[in-house]
Design an enzyme around this catalytic site. Structure first.
Site, PDB file in Angstrom:
ATOM      1  CE  LYS A  18      -2.121  -1.044   3.964  1.00 39.11           C
ATOM      2  NZ  LYS A  18      -1.548  -2.155   4.437  1.00 39.11           N
ATOM      3  NE  ARG A  91      -4.557  -1.172   9.869  1.00 39.65           N
ATOM      4  CZ  ARG A  91      -3.210  -0.241   9.382  1.00 39.65           C
ATOM      5  NH1 ARG A  91      -3.696   0.820   9.309  1.00 39.65           N
ATOM      6  NH2 ARG A  91      -2.464  -1.855   9.742  1.00 39.65           N
ATOM      7  NE  ARG A 130       7.165  -2.556   6.049  1.00 36.14           N
ATOM      8  CZ  ARG A 130       5.894  -2.442   6.056  1.00 36.14           C
ATOM      9  NH1 ARG A 130       5.138  -2.484   4.681  1.00 36.14           N
ATOM     10  NH2 ARG A 130       5.115  -3.008   7.114  1.00 36.14           N
ATOM     11  NE  ARG A 163       6.161  -0.511  10.217  1.00 36.06           N
ATOM     12  CZ  ARG A 163       4.663  -0.445   9.863  1.00 36.06           C
ATOM     13  NH1 ARG A 163       5.063  -0.018   8.568  1.00 36.06           N
ATOM     14  NH2 ARG A 163       4.297  -0.938  10.113  1.00 36.06           N
ATOM     15  NE  ARG A 174       1.812  -4.663  10.910  1.00 41.77           N
ATOM     16  CZ  ARG A 174       2.551  -5.366  10.897  1.00 41.77           C
ATOM     17  NH1 ARG A 174       3.916  -5.172  10.400  1.00 41.77           N
ATOM     18  NH2 ARG A 174       2.775  -3.839   8.959  1.00 41.77           N
TER      19      ARG A 174
HETATM   20  P1  AMP Z   1       0.808   0.582   8.939  1.00 36.22           P
HETATM   21  O1  AMP Z   1       2.216   1.451   9.116  1.00 36.22           O
HETATM   22  O2  AMP Z   1      -0.871   1.147   8.469  1.00 36.22           O
HETATM   23  O3  AMP Z   1       1.048  -0.814   9.001  1.00 36.22           O
HETATM   24  O4  AMP Z   1       0.223   1.089  10.659  1.00 36.22           O
HETATM   25  C1  AMP Z   1       0.962   0.767  11.532  1.00 36.22           C
HETATM   26  C2  AMP Z   1       0.342   0.391  12.942  1.00 36.22           C
HETATM   27  O5  AMP Z   1      -0.298   1.954  13.103  1.00 36.22           O
HETATM   28  C3  AMP Z   1      -0.816  -0.650  12.990  1.00 36.22           C
HETATM   29  O6  AMP Z   1      -0.876  -1.939  13.532  1.00 36.22           O
HETATM   30  C4  AMP Z   1      -2.200   0.027  14.050  1.00 36.22           C
HETATM   31  O7  AMP Z   1      -1.097   0.022  14.898  1.00 36.22           O
HETATM   32  C5  AMP Z   1      -1.720   0.906  13.763  1.00 36.22           C
HETATM   33  N1  AMP Z   1      -2.798   1.765  13.096  1.00 36.22           N
HETATM   34  C6  AMP Z   1      -2.597   2.579  10.864  1.00 36.22           C
HETATM   35  N2  AMP Z   1      -3.809   2.674  11.137  1.00 36.22           N
HETATM   36  C7  AMP Z   1      -5.037   2.718  11.860  1.00 36.22           C
HETATM   37  C8  AMP Z   1      -6.032   1.962  11.890  1.00 36.22           C
HETATM   38  N3  AMP Z   1      -6.690   2.811  10.796  1.00 36.22           N
HETATM   39  N4  AMP Z   1      -6.792   2.491  12.715  1.00 36.22           N
HETATM   40  C9  AMP Z   1      -5.921   1.537  14.102  1.00 36.22           C
HETATM   41  N5  AMP Z   1      -4.916   1.577  14.459  1.00 36.22           N
HETATM   42  C10 AMP Z   1      -4.492   2.084  12.909  1.00 36.22           C
END
Ligand code: AMP
Length: 217
Positions: A18, A91, A130, A163, A174
């Protein structure tokens, strides 16, 4: 031509590409790209009240509570003067409903939901190799998109990092969270007739070619 106040939401499991493809697509089309994960990581780093609240959830691979997310997204919509590609939100079903309410109230429209699909095996493989730039957020993959110099960002020469939530035990959590909480969001947009699926398996150029075709048509 796209309207000024249109949103495309980018859905898909962690590691589906994404960020990589979303950033590029937005740049090539003059859209704003906003990723809630990036905004949260920045808040954690700066130790803002939101960051302090979010940190424990993120470390465990859990979702940050909806109430915290709503404020972040409202702020993104209010500060955008271009159409918006939103990565990582919504989400949960509740977030999808709030996004509908918020976009209507602020004069925006959710134009499409683009779902990047990938098998679990490929997800784990991609996430474990990554690396990201903590300074400019550029994304690399040690196998399929390595930096020119050993683990140094091509753009700003910062040392790349893995990360914390790309470690194997957190990746599994996740993925489980995605299946449980985010899959219903896919159904929500499908029922509205605005879901577009793009297979994210294969080389980055190939995947980007597919994305480019569908979202521009
Ligand atoms: P990402 O970089 O999109 O994988 O997001 C990393 C982490 O941020 C996720 O595992 C969640 O803990 C938090 N996060 C990101 N977007 C959301 C969302 N829309 N709702 C809740 N938690 C989020």
């Amino acid at each position: 031509m796209s309207g000024q106040r249109e949103v495309i939401v980018l859905l898909g499991p962690p590691g589906a590409g994404k960020g990589t493809h979303g950033q590029r697509w937005a740049e090539e089309n003059g859209w704003r790209y906003a990723a809630t994960g990036d905004l949260l990581r920045e808040a954690v780093q700066r130790q803002t009240p939101i960051g302090v609240q979010a940190k424990a959830y993120m470390e465990k691979g859990l979702l940050v509570p909806d109430e915290v997310m709503h404020g972040i997204v409202e702020e993104v919509l209010q500060s955008s003067d271009r159409p918006l590609l939103l990565d990582g939100y919504p989400r949960t079903l509740a977030q999808a409903q709030v996004l509908d309410e918020m976009t209507q109230r602020l004069g925006w429209k959710v134009k499409a939901a683009v779902l990047l699909t990938l098998s679990d095996d490929e997800i784990v493989e991609r996430l474990s190799s990554r690396r990201v730039c903590p300074n400019c957020q550029a994304i690399y993959n040690l196998k399929s998109k390595p930096p020119r110099n050993d683990e140094i960002c091509d753009e700003c020469e910062t040392k790349l990092i893995q990360r914390d939530d790309d470690k194997p035990e957190v990746i599994r959590k996740r993925l489980a969270v995605y299946r449980e909480q985010t899959a219903p969001v896919v159904d929500y947009y499908q029922a509205k007739g605005i879901l577009v699926e793009v297979c994210s398996s294969g080389e980055p150029e190939e995947v980007y070619g597919r994305l480019k075709k569908v979202t521009l048509s």
